[in-house]
Design a protein around this motif. Sequence first.
Motif, PDB file in Angstrom:
ATOM      1  N   ASP A 151       0.871  -1.173   0.000  1.00 13.66           N
ATOM      2  CA  ASP A 151       0.000   0.000   0.000  1.00 13.66           C
ATOM      3  C   ASP A 151       0.913   1.230   0.000  1.00 13.66           C
ATOM      4  O   ASP A 151       1.378   1.664   1.051  1.00 13.66           O
ATOM      5  N   SER A 152       1.196   1.766  -1.183  1.00  6.92           N
ATOM      6  CA  SER A 152       2.160   2.881  -1.247  1.00  6.92           C
ATOM      7  C   SER A 152       1.613   4.129  -0.557  1.00  6.92           C
ATOM      8  O   SER A 152       2.366   4.944  -0.035  1.00  6.92           O
ATOM      9  N   GLY A 153       0.283   4.272  -0.525  1.00 10.23           N
ATOM     10  CA  GLY A 153      -0.316   5.431   0.143  1.00 10.23           C
ATOM     11  C   GLY A 153       0.019   5.460   1.630  1.00 10.23           C
ATOM     12  O   GLY A 153       0.163   6.536   2.223  1.00 10.23           O
ATOM     13  N   TYR A 173       3.123   7.519   2.228  1.00  7.83           N
ATOM     14  CA  TYR A 173       2.903   8.974   2.250  1.00  7.83           C
ATOM     15  C   TYR A 173       2.204   9.379   3.550  1.00  7.83           C
ATOM     16  O   TYR A 173       2.493  10.425   4.134  1.00  7.83           O
ATOM     17  N   ARG A 174       1.291   8.534   4.001  1.00  5.25           N
ATOM     18  CA  ARG A 174       0.600   8.820   5.263  1.00  5.25           C
ATOM     19  C   ARG A 174       1.573   8.784   6.449  1.00  5.25           C
ATOM     20  O   ARG A 174       1.473   9.594   7.374  1.00  5.25           O
ATOM     21  N   ALA A 175       2.520   7.845   6.432  1.00  5.19           N
ATOM     22  CA  ALA A 175       3.491   7.746   7.531  1.00  5.19           C
ATOM     23  C   ALA A 175       4.357   9.004   7.588  1.00  5.19           C
ATOM     24  O   ALA A 175       4.619   9.551   8.667  1.00  5.19           O
ATOM     25  N   ALA A 192      -1.356  13.924   4.077  1.00  6.09           N
ATOM     26  CA  ALA A 192      -0.664  12.987   3.173  1.00  6.09           C
ATOM     27  C   ALA A 192      -0.745  13.486   1.740  1.00  6.09           C
ATOM     28  O   ALA A 192       0.231  13.423   0.981  1.00  6.09           O
ATOM     29  N   SER A 193      -1.896  14.010   1.367  1.00  6.47           N
ATOM     30  CA  SER A 193      -2.044  14.467  -0.009  1.00  6.47           C
ATOM     31  C   SER A 193      -1.189  15.715  -0.260  1.00  6.47           C
ATOM     32  O   SER A 193      -0.739  15.952  -1.384  1.00  6.47           O
ATOM     33  N   LYS A 194      -0.915  16.482   0.810  1.00  3.97           N
ATOM     34  CA  LYS A 194      -0.039  17.660   0.647  1.00  3.97           C
ATOM     35  C   LYS A 194       1.422  17.247   0.537  1.00  3.97           C
ATOM     36  O   LYS A 194       2.141  17.719  -0.353  1.00  3.97           O
ATOM     37  N   VAL A 217       9.892  14.405  -1.672  1.00  5.91           N
ATOM     38  CA  VAL A 217       9.272  13.336  -0.877  1.00  5.91           C
ATOM     39  C   VAL A 217       8.961  12.154  -1.798  1.00  5.91           C
ATOM     40  O   VAL A 217       9.242  10.995  -1.493  1.00  5.91           O
ATOM     41  N   ARG A 218       8.423  12.460  -2.960  1.00  5.51           N
ATOM     42  CA  ARG A 218       8.057  11.393  -3.896  1.00  5.51           C
ATOM     43  C   ARG A 218       9.300  10.605  -4.321  1.00  5.51           C
ATOM     44  O   ARG A 218       9.289   9.384  -4.354  1.00  5.51           O
ATOM     45  N   ALA A 219      10.369  11.326  -4.644  1.00  8.97           N
ATOM     46  CA  ALA A 219      11.584  10.641  -5.111  1.00  8.97           C
ATOM     47  C   ALA A 219      12.072   9.663  -4.042  1.00  8.97           C
ATOM     48  O   ALA A 219      12.453   8.523  -4.352  1.00  8.97           O
ATOM     49  N   GLY A 225      -1.632   2.539  -5.628  1.00  8.08           N
ATOM     50  CA  GLY A 225      -1.263   3.929  -5.388  1.00  8.08           C
ATOM     51  C   GLY A 225      -1.881   4.854  -6.414  1.00  8.08           C
ATOM     52  O   GLY A 225      -3.057   4.691  -6.802  1.00  8.08           O
ATOM     53  N   ARG A 226      -1.102   5.856  -6.839  1.00  5.45           N
ATOM     54  CA  ARG A 226      -1.587   6.827  -7.826  1.00  5.45           C
ATOM     55  C   ARG A 226      -0.690   6.874  -9.062  1.00  5.45           C
ATOM     56  O   ARG A 226      -1.125   7.253 -10.136  1.00  5.45           O
ATOM     57  N   ASP A 227       0.588   6.515  -8.860  1.00  5.69           N
ATOM     58  CA  ASP A 227       1.585   6.654  -9.940  1.00  5.69           C
ATOM     59  C   ASP A 227       2.346   5.362 -10.154  1.00  5.69           C
ATOM     60  O   ASP A 227       3.465   5.378 -10.652  1.00  5.69           O
ATOM     61  N   ILE A 228       1.773   4.238  -9.740  1.00  2.00           N
ATOM     62  CA  ILE A 228       2.543   2.980  -9.790  1.00  2.00           C
ATOM     63  C   ILE A 228       2.782   2.558 -11.243  1.00  2.00           C
ATOM     64  O   ILE A 228       3.897   2.200 -11.615  1.00  2.00           O
ATOM     65  N   GLN A 282      -4.012  17.185  -9.914  1.00  2.00           N
ATOM     66  CA  GLN A 282      -3.495  18.425 -10.495  1.00  2.00           C
ATOM     67  C   GLN A 282      -2.058  18.745 -10.144  1.00  2.00           C
ATOM     68  O   GLN A 282      -1.494  19.692 -10.676  1.00  2.00           O
ATOM     69  N   ARG A 283      -1.466  17.955  -9.265  1.00  2.00           N
ATOM     70  CA  ARG A 283      -0.077  18.289  -8.910  1.00  2.00           C
ATOM     71  C   ARG A 283       0.816  18.117 -10.136  1.00  2.00           C
ATOM     72  O   ARG A 283       0.513  17.331 -11.048  1.00  2.00           O
ATOM     73  N   VAL A 284       1.944  18.841 -10.091  1.00  2.00           N
ATOM     74  CA  VAL A 284       2.847  18.840 -11.243  1.00  2.00           C
ATOM     75  C   VAL A 284       3.596  17.505 -11.309  1.00  2.00           C
ATOM     76  O   VAL A 284       3.773  16.916 -12.375  1.00  2.00           O
TER      77      VAL A 284
HETATM   78  O1   DC Z   1      -4.166   5.720  -1.097  1.00  2.00           O
HETATM   79  P1   DC Z   1      -4.201   6.674   0.104  1.00  2.00           P
HETATM   80  O2   DC Z   1      -5.477   7.433   0.222  1.00  2.00           O
HETATM   81  O3   DC Z   1      -3.832   5.994   1.372  1.00  2.00           O
HETATM   82  O4   DC Z   1      -3.044   7.740  -0.220  1.00  2.00           O
HETATM   83  C1   DC Z   1      -2.743   8.786   0.661  1.00  2.00           C
HETATM   84  C2   DC Z   1      -2.300  10.000  -0.145  1.00  2.00           C
HETATM   85  O5   DC Z   1      -1.060   9.744  -0.777  1.00  2.00           O
HETATM   86  C3   DC Z   1      -3.284  10.410  -1.245  1.00  2.00           C
HETATM   87  O6   DC Z   1      -3.573  11.798  -1.153  1.00  2.00           O
HETATM   88  C4   DC Z   1      -2.558  10.157  -2.535  1.00  2.00           C
HETATM   89  C5   DC Z   1      -1.115  10.031  -2.150  1.00  2.00           C
HETATM   90  N1   DC Z   1      -0.465   8.960  -2.898  1.00  2.00           N
HETATM   91  C6   DC Z   1       0.332   9.315  -3.954  1.00  2.00           C
HETATM   92  O7   DC Z   1       0.434  10.500  -4.274  1.00  2.00           O
HETATM   93  N2   DC Z   1       1.004   8.369  -4.640  1.00  2.00           N
HETATM   94  C7   DC Z   1       0.887   7.071  -4.312  1.00  2.00           C
HETATM   95  N3   DC Z   1       1.567   6.157  -5.002  1.00  2.00           N
HETATM   96  C8   DC Z   1       0.040   6.693  -3.247  1.00  2.00           C
HETATM   97  C9   DC Z   1      -0.622   7.667  -2.560  1.00  2.00           C
END
Ligand code: DC
Length: 210
Positions: free
Chosen positions: A32-34, A37-39, A94-96, A103-105, A124-127, A177-179
């Motif tokens: 769960d990659s999200g 980000y939450r951690a 987490a979304s911020k 952070v992403r890198a 996730g969102r970008d897997i 919408q993030r870059v």
């Molecule tokens: O899937 P989630 O709701 O637990 O994700 C938490 C936040 O992290 C959500 O705002 C999107 C972001 N996220 C991300 O940008 N890229 C990922 N691979 C996973 C989550």
Amino acid sequence: MGQVIAIDGPAGAGKSTIARNLAARLGYVYIDSGAMYRAVALSALRQGIDLTDEVRLEKLAHAAAIELQQDRRVCLDGEDITDAIREPAVTAAASKVAALPGVRAALVARQQQMAEHSNVVMEGRDIGTVVFPHARVKVYLDADPAERVRRRSGEQPDIAPESLAAHIAERDDRDRQRVQSPLVQAADAIYIDSTGLTALQVEEEILKLC
Ligand code: DC
């Protein structure tokens, strides 16, 4: 490098249930990659770090010992934070922090390492777009906004559905919408609309692709 099944999509589309079940059925590791980000967000809130301070947040993302256990428990520096990272304040934060390239890198590098010696189902969102552009199977899982709010309401009954709908919309907007690595369907991902489908039906669709 192991096999990767990438499952991306907006909040409440059913990614977690489906990714977890698929991993169990295939004998793959569920990630769960999200939760990562939450951690980072939880740690930042606890330390009072400004959520726009990219330098400090990037350092935090590198230094934090985040452990994703197979029973879905999440640990940060040895502490069980499974419930804490689902709090609304952490969800918003987490979304911020996820919008910050540094952070992403840091987290993407760790996610890539996790598949070096294991087969994984990662949600996730970008897997499928960024973390594993060559994943064996890519799915973009979606559902009607009203259905997504209904599902999240079941998980968080103490929050009014209208307020939940607003929070989900705000978060999805920010994620789209993030870059850096916005939520977008990969060109070669299969689109599945889970509205009106059971988790089992969605899993069967995905298994046909494996
Ligand atoms: O899937 P989630 O709701 O637990 O994700 C938490 C936040 O992290 C959500 O705002 C999107 C972001 N996220 C991300 O940008 N890229 C990922 N691979 C996973 C989550």
